[in-house]
Design a protein around this motif. Structure first.
Motif, PDB file in Angstrom:
ATOM      1  N   SER A 136       0.844  -1.196   0.000  1.00 13.23           N
ATOM      2  CA  SER A 136       0.000   0.000   0.000  1.00 13.23           C
ATOM      3  C   SER A 136       0.876   1.241   0.000  1.00 13.23           C
ATOM      4  O   SER A 136       1.782   1.376   0.822  1.00 13.23           O
ATOM      5  CB  SER A 136      -0.907   0.024   1.235  1.00 13.23           C
ATOM      6  OG  SER A 136      -1.642   1.240   1.295  1.00 13.23           O
ATOM      7  N   THR A 166      -1.651   9.887  -8.102  1.00 17.73           N
ATOM      8  CA  THR A 166      -2.195   8.720  -7.394  1.00 17.73           C
ATOM      9  C   THR A 166      -3.162   7.940  -8.263  1.00 17.73           C
ATOM     10  O   THR A 166      -3.115   6.699  -8.301  1.00 17.73           O
ATOM     11  CB  THR A 166      -2.888   9.188  -6.099  1.00 17.73           C
ATOM     12  OG1 THR A 166      -1.906   9.774  -5.234  1.00 17.73           O
ATOM     13  CG2 THR A 166      -3.575   8.043  -5.389  1.00 17.73           C
ATOM     14  N   ALA A 170      -2.395   4.142  -9.361  1.00 12.37           N
ATOM     15  CA  ALA A 170      -3.325   3.094  -8.931  1.00 12.37           C
ATOM     16  C   ALA A 170      -3.679   2.182 -10.104  1.00 12.37           C
ATOM     17  O   ALA A 170      -3.770   0.955  -9.958  1.00 12.37           O
ATOM     18  CB  ALA A 170      -4.586   3.716  -8.336  1.00 12.37           C
ATOM     19  N   GLY A 174      -1.886  -1.399 -10.058  1.00 11.84           N
ATOM     20  CA  GLY A 174      -2.927  -2.313  -9.593  1.00 11.84           C
ATOM     21  C   GLY A 174      -2.723  -3.755 -10.026  1.00 11.84           C
ATOM     22  O   GLY A 174      -2.914  -4.683  -9.218  1.00 11.84           O
ATOM     23  N   ARG A 179      -1.751  -1.029  -4.066  1.00 10.73           N
ATOM     24  CA  ARG A 179      -2.774   0.013  -3.955  1.00 10.73           C
ATOM     25  C   ARG A 179      -2.122   1.371  -3.718  1.00 10.73           C
ATOM     26  O   ARG A 179      -1.089   1.468  -3.054  1.00 10.73           O
ATOM     27  CB  ARG A 179      -3.734  -0.292  -2.797  1.00 10.73           C
ATOM     28  CG  ARG A 179      -4.477  -1.600  -2.982  1.00 10.73           C
ATOM     29  CD  ARG A 179      -5.436  -1.880  -1.851  1.00 10.73           C
ATOM     30  NE  ARG A 179      -4.756  -2.064  -0.566  1.00 10.73           N
ATOM     31  CZ  ARG A 179      -4.814  -1.214   0.452  1.00 10.73           C
ATOM     32  NH1 ARG A 179      -5.504  -0.074   0.353  1.00 10.73           N
ATOM     33  NH2 ARG A 179      -4.185  -1.483   1.583  1.00 10.73           N
ATOM     34  N   ASN A 181      -3.284   5.458  -2.698  1.00 11.05           N
ATOM     35  CA  ASN A 181      -4.366   6.347  -2.268  1.00 11.05           C
ATOM     36  C   ASN A 181      -3.799   7.645  -1.701  1.00 11.05           C
ATOM     37  O   ASN A 181      -2.627   7.731  -1.356  1.00 11.05           O
ATOM     38  CB  ASN A 181      -5.219   5.666  -1.198  1.00 11.05           C
ATOM     39  CG  ASN A 181      -6.009   4.487  -1.738  1.00 11.05           C
ATOM     40  OD1 ASN A 181      -7.004   4.651  -2.424  1.00 11.05           O
ATOM     41  ND2 ASN A 181      -5.548   3.262  -1.440  1.00 11.05           N
ATOM     42  N   SER A 229      -8.379  -2.142   4.177  1.00  8.15           N
ATOM     43  CA  SER A 229      -8.781  -1.348   3.010  1.00  8.15           C
ATOM     44  C   SER A 229      -8.312  -2.020   1.720  1.00  8.15           C
ATOM     45  O   SER A 229      -7.987  -1.339   0.742  1.00  8.15           O
ATOM     46  CB  SER A 229      -8.191   0.058   3.099  1.00  8.15           C
ATOM     47  OG  SER A 229      -6.770   0.013   3.128  1.00  8.15           O
ATOM     48  N   SER A 230      -8.300  -3.339   1.701  1.00  6.51           N
ATOM     49  CA  SER A 230      -7.676  -4.100   0.610  1.00  6.51           C
ATOM     50  C   SER A 230      -8.331  -3.907  -0.752  1.00  6.51           C
ATOM     51  O   SER A 230      -7.742  -4.277  -1.774  1.00  6.51           O
ATOM     52  CB  SER A 230      -7.649  -5.586   0.958  1.00  6.51           C
ATOM     53  OG  SER A 230      -8.953  -6.063   1.233  1.00  6.51           O
ATOM     54  N   PHE A 231      -9.539  -3.333  -0.816  1.00  3.91           N
ATOM     55  CA  PHE A 231     -10.201  -3.099  -2.110  1.00  3.91           C
ATOM     56  C   PHE A 231     -10.389  -1.605  -2.368  1.00  3.91           C
ATOM     57  O   PHE A 231     -11.244  -1.202  -3.141  1.00  3.91           O
ATOM     58  CB  PHE A 231     -11.543  -3.840  -2.175  1.00  3.91           C
ATOM     59  CG  PHE A 231     -12.045  -4.060  -3.579  1.00  3.91           C
ATOM     60  CD1 PHE A 231     -11.263  -4.716  -4.521  1.00  3.91           C
ATOM     61  CD2 PHE A 231     -13.310  -3.623  -3.953  1.00  3.91           C
ATOM     62  CE1 PHE A 231     -11.732  -4.918  -5.806  1.00  3.91           C
ATOM     63  CE2 PHE A 231     -13.791  -3.830  -5.245  1.00  3.91           C
ATOM     64  CZ  PHE A 231     -13.004  -4.483  -6.178  1.00  3.91           C
ATOM     65  N   SER A 233      -8.466   1.682  -3.789  1.00  8.04           N
ATOM     66  CA  SER A 233      -7.296   2.179  -4.506  1.00  8.04           C
ATOM     67  C   SER A 233      -7.692   3.318  -5.430  1.00  8.04           C
ATOM     68  O   SER A 233      -8.812   3.339  -5.964  1.00  8.04           O
ATOM     69  CB  SER A 233      -6.635   1.064  -5.320  1.00  8.04           C
ATOM     70  OG  SER A 233      -5.348   1.462  -5.769  1.00  8.04           O
ATOM     71  N   GLU A 235      -8.167   6.394  -4.515  1.00  9.14           N
ATOM     72  CA  GLU A 235      -9.096   7.286  -3.841  1.00  9.14           C
ATOM     73  C   GLU A 235      -8.387   8.414  -3.099  1.00  9.14           C
ATOM     74  O   GLU A 235      -7.225   8.293  -2.707  1.00  9.14           O
ATOM     75  CB  GLU A 235      -9.964   6.515  -2.852  1.00  9.14           C
ATOM     76  CG  GLU A 235     -10.956   5.581  -3.506  1.00  9.14           C
ATOM     77  CD  GLU A 235     -11.915   6.312  -4.421  1.00  9.14           C
ATOM     78  OE1 GLU A 235     -12.422   7.391  -4.052  1.00  9.14           O
ATOM     79  OE2 GLU A 235     -12.157   5.792  -5.529  1.00  9.14           O
TER      80      GLU A 235
END
Length: 243
Positions: A136, A166, A170, A174, A179, A181, A229-231, A233, A235
């Motif tokens: 991350s 960002t 991402a 990805g 990820r 953010n 927060s694994s899903f 990206s 944001e």
């Protein structure tokens, strides 16, 4: 909510004061091993090193200026030598000044953009060979990026650029499971003394009726760094009391 980051390896730039310091201590308390950097020797760096020693873990406080490419490369090499790989990169280091745009010297524009935007891009680039799948990257932005503030056109531009950087990273990173953010603080209490009229103006603008504290920003960074927060990206998460 408890963040469990035991065994994770983290790099945090600008980690000896304010929000950066809260992020470093939060990561360490959650079990991560942390390398952080600062531009100047002094009591802040010494105090952080002592606190990290008390927490326990494999932590290192290093002098490095992310506005300098050679320092960034040395910082990445320190992480490789000490950890071998990285799971978390937090780009917190930055600079700010308050100058009317008509009077803004080119060298000050470059200084702020180099530290806040170019430095972030190069830290990510230097860290890429070390990043594990599922890593991350959290870029610390600012609420001003989407609203603008007088006397800070250069600072605002640098933080707005972080959002575009960002989003692109991402999408590009990805497929590697990485990820990226932005966490964007609003007005936050730090070590710097805030004049009473400025404090009152901020408090009147913020629906919660107060300024934030560094730990409240750090908590969101820890969430974005963790598997909770694994899903998430690409944001931008605003931590601004609803301003």
């Amino acid at each position: 909510m408890e963040f469990r980051l035991a065994g994770k390896k983290a790099l945090v730039t600008g980690g000896t004061r304010g929000i950066g310091r809260a992020i470093v201590l939060g990561l360490a308390r959650a079990g991560a091993d942390v390398v952080t950097c600062h531009r100047q020797e002094g009591e802040a760096a010494d105090l952080l090193a002592r606190e990290l020693k008390e927490i326990g873990g494999d932590h290192h406080v290093i002098k490095a200026d992310v506005g300098r490419l050679d320092d960034i490369e040395r910082l990445a090499e320190e992480c490789r030598a000490r950890f071998g790989s990285l799971d978390i990169v937090v780009n917190n280091a930055g600079v700010i000044s308050h100058i009317p745009f008509a009077e803004l010297p080119p060298q000050e524009w470059r200084r702020v953009l180099d530290a806040n935007l170019t430095g972030t891009a190069f830290v990510v680039s230097a860290s890429l060979p070390l990043l594990s799948a599922g890593a991350s990257i959290v870029n610390v932005g600012s609420r001003v990026a989407t609203v603008g503030v007088p006397l800070r056109a250069h600072y605002t531009a640098s933080k707005a650029g972080l959002i575009g950087l960002t989003r692109s990273l991402a999408k590009e990173l990805g497929p590697r499971g990485i990820r990226v953010n932005v966490v964007a603080p609003g007005p936050v209490e730090t070590e710097s003394e805030i004049p009473a009229p400025v404090r009152e103006r901020y408090q009147n603008m913020i629906p919660l009726g107060r300024m934030g504290i560094s730990e409240e920003v750090a908590n969101v960074v820890l969430f974005m760094a963790s598997d909770l927060s694994s899903f998430v990206s690409g944001e931008t998460i605003h931590v601004d009391g609803g301003i």
